[in-house]
Design a protein around this motif. Structure first.
Motif: not given
Length: 302
Positions: A45-57, A79-87
């Motif tokens: 519910e909340l993810l599509p509404r968020a401007r800033i998200v904080t967590g480790f993945e 941050t090399d574990h994150l989906p950097l291309d998608a971001l």
């Protein structure tokens, strides 16, 4: 539906509740709506509404669904574990937890170094055995301490070494930038400084340049009275060469908060060496973790 300014993902670090993270952020950012996605349905519910998200993945698919997302604040330093291309494709900026670990990591390194300088490892063993037996100790004063990596953690270590009357050498990619060590050199100079290094502290990221930086050749250059401390990544050290050096007393001791492999399996030779202290990758633990993450969030928003 209303916009969520900051969404905290329920991704626990060091056993600390993310509810505390949310509460600290609400206190520090009273003008913003800060929510915690504690259940799968809340996340959906909340993810599509968020401007800033904080967590480790976060997954690449979730980045695509987070159509309001402007920034991902990673609660890890790396941050090399994150989906950097998608971001990047979705114009999402990234912040990390650099600076969170400085004080606690530096304190743990000082604890390692002082313990070996004063031979407290032997003191603990004798105390456990109930043995009163005098033994010789050393001094940290007058030693040469080399810190590989001069980021926030390496810098904090060097700051805390200053009152101990030691000579410090810092190793960084660009030595011309200088830093808070008595001498700053590049990675190409590592073989030259090893013979005069009493304490070798690894606090660098894992890169092509640092992988297996401490191998058999490097260990051979160190004095048999020297001590190795690794809080970087296990792969910065060649484990087999380290085991051999510790077994044959070519190295006084080692303190390892990270290992290769990790977790260190039962029965591994490092567990059976009296001159090797292994801690379970907990140098980053601090009760002030969420407070420092909130500092980063407030600075980012400002």
């Amino acid at each position: 539906m209303s916009e969520v300014d900051v969404l905290v993902l329920d991704q626990t670090i060091h056993g600390m509740s993310t509810r505390n993270y949310r509460d600290v952020l609400r206190e520090r950012l009273p003008e913003m709506q800060v929510e915690l996605a504690a259940t799968p349905s809340e996340y959906e519910e909340l993810l599509p509404r968020a401007r800033i998200v904080t967590g480790f993945e976060i997954d690449a698919d979730d980045v695509e669904r987070a159509t309001n997302l402007e920034r991902f604040v990673c609660t890890f330093a790396g941050t090399d574990h994150l989906p950097l291309d998608a971001l990047a494709a979705n114009d999402v900026a990234i912040s990390n937890a650099s600076g969170v670990h400085g004080p606690n990591a530096a304190e743990q390194v000082l604890a390692y170094v002082l313990s070996f300088a004063r031979n407290l490892d032997r003191g603990w063993r004798q105390s456990d055995a109930g043995t009163w037996n005098h033994y010789r100790t050393g001094e940290l004063y007058g030693s040469t301490v080399t810190v590989v990596g001069m980021g926030s953690i390496g810098g904090a270590i060097l700051d805390r070494l200053e009152p101990f009357g030691v000579d410090t050498i810092g190793v960084r990619n660009t030595p011309s930038k200088g830093g808070n060590a008595d001498e700053v050199v590049g990675f190409g100079d590592v073989p030259e400084i090893m013979p005069r290094t009493d304490y070798l502290i690894l606090a660098c990221p894992l890169t092509e340049k640092t992988e297996r930086l401490v191998d058999e050749a490097t260990l051979d250059l160190l004095s048999p009275e020297s001590v190795l401390v690794n809080i970087a990544r296990g792969e910065v050290v060649e484990t087999g060469a380290l085991v051999q050096a510790l077994k044959t007393n070519e190295l006084r001791a080692a303190a390892l908060d990270v290992t290769d492999p990790e977790p260190l399996p039962d029965g591994h030779p490092l567990w059976n060496l009296d001159n090797c202290l292994v801690t379970p990758h907990n140098v980053g633990h601090t009760p002030r973790y969420w407070d420092r993450m909130a500092d980063i969030m407030v600075e980012d928003i400002a």
